[in-house]
Design a protein around this motif. Structure first.
Motif, mmCIF file in Angstrom:
data_model
loop_
_atom_site.group_PDB
_atom_site.id
_atom_site.type_symbol
_atom_site.label_atom_id
_atom_site.label_comp_id
_atom_site.label_asym_id
_atom_site.label_seq_id
_atom_site.Cartn_x
_atom_site.Cartn_y
_atom_site.Cartn_z
ATOM 1 N N LYS A 5 57.409 41.051 36.281
ATOM 2 C CA LYS A 5 58.745 41.088 35.691
ATOM 3 C C LYS A 5 58.784 42.024 34.495
ATOM 4 O O LYS A 5 57.855 42.113 33.731
ATOM 5 C CB LYS A 5 59.169 39.693 35.265
ATOM 6 C CG LYS A 5 59.160 38.715 36.409
ATOM 7 C CD LYS A 5 60.232 37.715 36.270
ATOM 8 C CE LYS A 5 60.180 36.812 37.493
ATOM 9 N NZ LYS A 5 61.251 35.926 37.571
ATOM 10 N N GLU A 6 59.901 42.694 34.356
ATOM 11 C CA GLU A 6 60.131 43.558 33.212
ATOM 12 C C GLU A 6 61.406 43.134 32.521
ATOM 13 O O GLU A 6 62.291 42.547 33.136
ATOM 14 C CB GLU A 6 60.258 45.017 33.663
ATOM 15 C CG GLU A 6 58.969 45.594 34.189
ATOM 16 C CD GLU A 6 59.084 47.074 34.488
ATOM 17 O OE1 GLU A 6 60.043 47.721 34.024
ATOM 18 O OE2 GLU A 6 58.207 47.584 35.187
ATOM 19 N N ILE A 7 61.500 43.462 31.249
ATOM 20 C CA ILE A 7 62.744 43.199 30.531
ATOM 21 C C ILE A 7 63.819 44.062 31.178
ATOM 22 O O ILE A 7 63.672 45.276 31.280
ATOM 23 C CB ILE A 7 62.602 43.555 29.038
ATOM 24 C CG1 ILE A 7 61.515 42.700 28.387
ATOM 25 C CG2 ILE A 7 63.942 43.380 28.328
ATOM 26 C CD1 ILE A 7 61.176 43.099 26.963
ATOM 27 N N PRO A 8 64.903 43.448 31.633
ATOM 28 C CA PRO A 8 65.940 44.232 32.311
ATOM 29 C C PRO A 8 66.759 45.069 31.332
ATOM 30 O O PRO A 8 66.726 44.852 30.122
ATOM 31 C CB PRO A 8 66.818 43.166 32.970
ATOM 32 C CG PRO A 8 66.590 41.932 32.178
ATOM 33 C CD PRO A 8 65.196 42.024 31.613
ATOM 34 N N LYS A 9 67.480 46.021 31.869
ATOM 35 C CA LYS A 9 68.449 46.790 31.080
ATOM 36 C C LYS A 9 69.717 45.945 31.020
ATOM 37 O O LYS A 9 70.134 45.371 32.032
ATOM 38 C CB LYS A 9 68.763 48.137 31.739
ATOM 39 C CG LYS A 9 67.549 49.001 31.953
ATOM 40 C CD LYS A 9 67.008 49.527 30.656
ATOM 41 C CE LYS A 9 65.843 50.465 30.917
ATOM 42 N NZ LYS A 9 64.886 50.490 29.868
ATOM 43 N N PHE A 10 70.334 45.872 29.853
ATOM 44 C CA PHE A 10 71.524 45.045 29.679
ATOM 45 C C PHE A 10 72.756 45.912 29.496
ATOM 46 O O PHE A 10 72.696 46.969 28.865
ATOM 47 C CB PHE A 10 71.356 44.127 28.465
ATOM 48 C CG PHE A 10 70.143 43.235 28.554
ATOM 49 C CD1 PHE A 10 70.119 42.167 29.424
ATOM 50 C CD2 PHE A 10 69.030 43.481 27.777
ATOM 51 C CE1 PHE A 10 69.009 41.347 29.517
ATOM 52 C CE2 PHE A 10 67.906 42.675 27.852
ATOM 53 C CZ PHE A 10 67.895 41.595 28.726
ATOM 54 N N ASP A 11 73.881 45.463 30.032
ATOM 55 C CA ASP A 11 75.138 46.178 29.891
ATOM 56 C C ASP A 11 75.977 45.665 28.727
ATOM 57 O O ASP A 11 76.966 46.283 28.355
ATOM 58 C CB ASP A 11 75.966 46.072 31.182
ATOM 59 C CG ASP A 11 75.288 46.806 32.335
ATOM 60 O OD1 ASP A 11 74.687 47.877 32.092
ATOM 61 O OD2 ASP A 11 75.351 46.302 33.475
ATOM 62 N N SER A 12 75.567 44.509 28.154
ATOM 63 C CA SER A 12 76.338 43.948 27.042
ATOM 64 C C SER A 12 75.444 43.013 26.229
ATOM 65 O O SER A 12 74.391 42.568 26.704
ATOM 66 C CB SER A 12 77.540 43.153 27.563
ATOM 67 O OG SER A 12 77.096 41.983 28.250
ATOM 68 N N TYR A 13 75.882 42.735 25.007
ATOM 69 C CA TYR A 13 75.156 41.772 24.180
ATOM 70 C C TYR A 13 75.204 40.386 24.804
ATOM 71 O O TYR A 13 74.257 39.612 24.703
ATOM 72 C CB TYR A 13 75.729 41.735 22.762
ATOM 73 C CG TYR A 13 75.384 42.967 21.959
ATOM 74 C CD1 TYR A 13 74.068 43.296 21.672
ATOM 75 C CD2 TYR A 13 76.383 43.809 21.484
ATOM 76 C CE1 TYR A 13 73.741 44.423 20.944
ATOM 77 C CE2 TYR A 13 76.070 44.941 20.740
ATOM 78 C CZ TYR A 13 74.751 45.244 20.481
ATOM 79 O OH TYR A 13 74.437 46.356 19.759
ATOM 80 N N GLU A 14 76.305 40.070 25.464
ATOM 81 C CA GLU A 14 76.442 38.763 26.110
ATOM 82 C C GLU A 14 75.415 38.599 27.226
ATOM 83 O O GLU A 14 74.797 37.548 27.373
ATOM 84 C CB GLU A 14 77.862 38.580 26.665
ATOM 85 C CG GLU A 14 78.921 38.449 25.607
ATOM 86 C CD GLU A 14 79.371 39.775 24.985
ATOM 87 O OE1 GLU A 14 79.040 40.856 25.522
ATOM 88 O OE2 GLU A 14 80.042 39.716 23.942
#
Length: 70
Positions: A5-14
């Motif tokens: 597992k890798e830290i995913p890319k996020f599209d928002s702070y939420e």
């Protein structure tokens, strides 16, 4: 660490908050990297946040070490 597992890319702070509500940074620590940043003394504000005791102790030791090197 979650080897698969890798830290995913996020599209928002939420989205980021939702992920970290159910995951531990300790499991992804090797995917982090150090950063440098400055604080503006005139912009001092106090915020109350929960910090793990071991993390707090590490930060305090590091701060004392850096103070001694000035």
């Amino acid at each position: 660490m979650h080897d698969d597992k890798e830290i995913p890319k996020f599209d928002s702070y939420e989205e980021m908050a939702a992920f970290w509500e159910t995951h531990s940074l300790a499991d992804y620590w090797d995917q982090t990297k150090p950063v440098d940043f400055d604080f503006a003394p005139e912009a001092r504000r106090q915020y109350l946040i929960g910090v793990d005791r071991e993390v707090l102790a590490r930060v305090q030791r590091l701060a004392r070490t850096r103070e001694g090197n000035r």
